[in-house]
Design an enzyme around this catalytic site. Structure first.
Site, short mmCIF file in Angstrom:
data_model
loop_
_atom_site.label_atom_id
_atom_site.label_comp_id
_atom_site.label_asym_id
_atom_site.label_seq_id
_atom_site.Cartn_x
_atom_site.Cartn_y
_atom_site.Cartn_z
CG HIS A 37 1.98 17.26 -23.79
ND1 HIS A 37 2.64 17.86 -24.10
CD2 HIS A 37 2.82 15.96 -23.68
CE1 HIS A 37 3.94 17.94 -23.31
NE2 HIS A 37 4.04 16.45 -23.23
NE ARG A 49 -3.96 -2.35 2.52
CZ ARG A 49 -3.92 -3.02 3.02
NH1 ARG A 49 -2.88 -3.20 4.49
NH2 ARG A 49 -4.92 -4.41 3.00
CG HIS A 67 6.43 12.61 -24.99
ND1 HIS A 67 4.81 12.08 -25.45
CD2 HIS A 67 6.84 13.40 -24.14
CE1 HIS A 67 4.41 13.40 -24.35
NE2 HIS A 67 5.53 14.00 -23.75
CE LYS A 122 5.25 18.04 -14.53
NZ LYS A 122 5.18 16.18 -14.59
CE LYS A 161 -0.72 14.07 -14.66
NZ LYS A 161 -1.37 14.62 -15.92
CD GLU A 193 -4.45 17.16 -16.01
OE1 GLU A 193 -3.20 16.36 -14.57
OE2 GLU A 193 -4.07 17.51 -16.87
CD GLU A 246 7.72 17.09 -22.17
OE1 GLU A 246 6.74 18.05 -21.64
OE2 GLU A 246 7.25 16.56 -22.70
CG HIS A 304 -0.72 12.53 -25.53
ND1 HIS A 304 -1.13 13.50 -24.80
CD2 HIS A 304 0.48 12.37 -25.59
CE1 HIS A 304 -0.80 13.64 -23.53
NE2 HIS A 304 1.27 12.65 -23.90
NE ARG A 306 0.54 17.17 -13.10
CZ ARG A 306 1.35 16.55 -12.24
NH1 ARG A 306 0.54 16.45 -11.04
NH2 ARG A 306 2.09 15.27 -12.53
CG ASN A 346 -2.23 17.93 -21.86
OD1 ASN A 346 -1.40 16.89 -21.79
ND2 ASN A 346 -3.48 18.25 -22.78
N1 LIG Z 1 4.90 10.39 -15.38
C1 LIG Z 1 4.93 12.05 -15.89
O1 LIG Z 1 4.24 13.15 -15.09
C2 LIG Z 1 5.47 12.20 -17.13
C3 LIG Z 1 5.59 12.72 -18.40
C4 LIG Z 1 6.23 12.85 -19.68
C5 LIG Z 1 6.43 11.37 -19.95
N2 LIG Z 1 6.75 10.40 -19.43
C6 LIG Z 1 7.03 8.75 -19.77
O2 LIG Z 1 8.00 8.52 -19.79
C7 LIG Z 1 8.10 8.23 -21.36
C8 LIG Z 1 9.36 8.24 -21.65
O3 LIG Z 1 10.85 8.60 -20.90
P1 LIG Z 1 11.74 8.97 -22.02
O4 LIG Z 1 12.11 10.17 -22.55
O5 LIG Z 1 13.21 10.16 -21.05
O6 LIG Z 1 12.42 7.57 -22.16
P2 LIG Z 1 13.11 6.56 -21.88
O7 LIG Z 1 12.73 6.18 -20.12
O8 LIG Z 1 12.38 4.99 -22.44
O9 LIG Z 1 14.97 6.25 -21.71
C9 LIG Z 1 15.14 6.68 -23.55
C10 LIG Z 1 15.76 5.60 -24.12
O10 LIG Z 1 17.56 6.46 -23.16
C11 LIG Z 1 18.49 5.46 -22.42
N3 LIG Z 1 18.81 6.47 -21.14
C12 LIG Z 1 18.27 6.75 -20.57
N4 LIG Z 1 19.07 7.15 -19.57
C13 LIG Z 1 20.62 6.85 -20.21
C14 LIG Z 1 21.83 8.01 -19.99
N5 LIG Z 1 22.25 9.02 -19.02
N6 LIG Z 1 22.66 7.74 -21.05
C15 LIG Z 1 22.31 6.66 -22.01
N7 LIG Z 1 21.37 6.10 -22.26
C16 LIG Z 1 20.42 6.40 -21.44
C17 LIG Z 1 17.14 5.10 -22.20
O11 LIG Z 1 17.97 3.30 -21.78
C18 LIG Z 1 15.60 4.36 -23.42
O12 LIG Z 1 16.96 3.82 -24.46
C19 LIG Z 1 7.27 7.73 -21.62
O13 LIG Z 1 6.28 6.34 -21.16
C20 LIG Z 1 6.03 8.15 -21.28
O14 LIG Z 1 4.43 8.21 -20.90
C21 LIG Z 1 5.77 10.54 -18.65
ZN LIG Z 2 5.10 15.52 -22.61
#
Ligand SMILES: NC(=O)c1ccc[n+]([C@@H]2O[C@H](COP(=O)([O-])OP(=O)(O)OC[C@H]3O[C@@H](n4cnc5c(N)ncnc54)[C@H](O)[C@@H]3O)[C@@H](O)[C@H]2O)c1
Ligand SMILES: [Zn+2]
Length: 367
Positions: free
Chosen positions: A249, A121, A266, A227, A143, A237, A185, A253, A242, A246
């Site tokens: 987005h 939990r 993304h 942020k 999130k 939100e 972003e 999306h 918040r 978006n």
């Molecule tokens: N929770 C939220 O508020 C929120 C907001 C935006 C996006 N997201 C989510 O985030 C995800 C995308 O995240 P992302 O863009 O970081 O992608 P990711 O986590 O897939 O990382 C991108 C790539 O970079 C590599 N990598 C990471 N750190 C590295 C480093 N220091 N050196 C070399 N390679 C490295 C990873 O292994 C991967 O191959 C999506 O699932 C999206 O839905 C969440």
């Molecule tokens: Zn985004």
């Protein structure tokens, strides 16, 4: 080094940003007092690069560490993967005081946060984001999510980390395409809230793209501050504040979905979504032409797309109707009055939306 506070009623937390901030990990954990036994969720590539240094720091300070490694893919944001990690945690968690460390990009952060929210939990977790996107966005705000085949991020909860530790030195090994994705972003933050940040990127995009750590530190700190403030004002939100995050987005999306999540990452999809939103803002006479040109120019300079080919306008329209943030039958978009000033508009005529979509989705005959 920058220390930014996310002001939440129950568990306010700090975002620490800088160069080589990872060395503060043990001291920060001791101060938090969230446990003695660190379960580090990461992927093979990140473990290989940074696992042993994180492990050394923890052990030297008397923490135990266990790495749980998941595949390097969006597919790891699944219930099946969360289940495997949880079984691993449960097997390890005997007479221990565990806490979770999310060491990686947004995939690792979202998955780890989700697991932390449901295991027993809720156990304490911290974010150690290693991508630009994760440092400026996904690690902040609580999130958490895994994907379902019906849609991304369909299962999850608001569950905040107890600390975000951003070390911009991690970004030196990040592939350029990932830097650009995170930069989209950052441009978004400039457009909705901070014209100085926008100008900074205009002046320094070359340094940012070549992972100059001083420039990265500035943009990560400026973005995280925006942020953090927005999340502190509207944690779940509910107040329309918040929602400003978006910007770009809704259509972004939809483009990601229409491209099967393969064609555009993304940030690239969001870049297209921002050009759409800026164009729509101009059509509604909110934004002037000169500002629109600056926006398109900066997105191009950042190596991000401003138009896409072979993506069906109808597919994007259909996908955007499924947007989680849609209010009943009325559409709702975040638009801008000027660089640094966002506003929400509802009930925009479909004719105008289509016109702005035509601006970014080029017909096949232009190929
Ligand atoms: N929770 C939220 O508020 C929120 C907001 C935006 C996006 N997201 C989510 O985030 C995800 C995308 O995240 P992302 O863009 O970081 O992608 P990711 O986590 O897939 O990382 C991108 C790539 O970079 C590599 N990598 C990471 N750190 C590295 C480093 N220091 N050196 C070399 N390679 C490295 C990873 O292994 C991967 O191959 C999506 O699932 C999206 O839905 C969440
Ligand atoms: Zn985004």
């Amino acid at each position: 080094m920058k220390d930014i506070r996310v002001n939440l009623k129950k568990y306010p937390y700090h975002i620490i940003i800088g160069r080589n901030t990872i060395k503060f990990l043990p001291a920060l954990l001791k101060k938090l007092s969230i446990g003695k036994d660190a379960c580090i969720i990461t992927n093979p590539a990140i473990k290989k690069r940074y696992g042993s240094s994180v492990s050394r720091l923890l052990r030297a300070a008397g923490f135990s560490d266990k790495f749980i490694v998941v595949a390097d893919s969006e597919k790891s944001k699944s219930l099946a993967c969360a289940w495997r990690v949880i079984r691993n945690l449960a097997a390890y968690d005997k007479n221990k005081r565990i806490f979770i460390v999310a060491l990686g990009g947004g995939v690792i952060g979202d998955l780890s946060g989700f697991i932390a929210s449901v295991y027993k939990r809720g156990v304490g977790y911290i974010q150690v984001p290693t991508t630009l996107l994760a440092q400026v966005d996904s690690s902040i705000g609580g999130k958490t999510a895994v994907d379902l085949k019906e849609a991304k991020n369909l299962i999850g909860a608001f569950y905040h980390p107890r600390l975000v530790l951003s070390d911009v030195n991690f970004l030196k090994t990040l592939p350029k395409r990932q830097i650009k994705s995170g930069l989209a972003e950052v441009i978004k933050y400039g457009l909705i809230k901070d014209k100085r940040l926008f100008s900074f990127i205009e002046n320094r995009y070359r340094d940012i793209l070549s992972a100059d750590t001083a420039s990265l530190e500035y943009i990560v700190a400026a973005s995280a501050a925006i942020k953090a403030k927005i999340v502190s004002l509207d944690e779940k939100e509910e107040k329309g504040i918040r929602t400003l995050l978006n910007f770009g987005h809704t259509i972004g999306h939809a483009i990601e979905a229409a491209g099967g999540y393969l064609r555009y990452n993304h940030g690239e999809a969001i870049a297209l979504g921002m050009v759409f939103a800026a164009d729509l803002s101009q059509r509604l006479r909110l934004l002037n032409q000169q500002a629109f040109k600056r926006i398109v120019e900066l997105i191009k300079d950042s190596g991000l797309p401003v138009s896409a080919r072979n993506i069906s306008l109808q597919k994007v329209l259909n996908a955007h109707y499924r947007d989680k943030k849609f209010r009943g039958k009325r559409n709702r978009f975040v638009l801008i009055n000027a660089i640094g000033e966002a506003k929400i508009k509802e009930g925009i005529p479909l004719k105008l939306i289509k016109k702005s979509l035509q601006k970014i989705l080029l017909p096949a005959y232009l190929l």
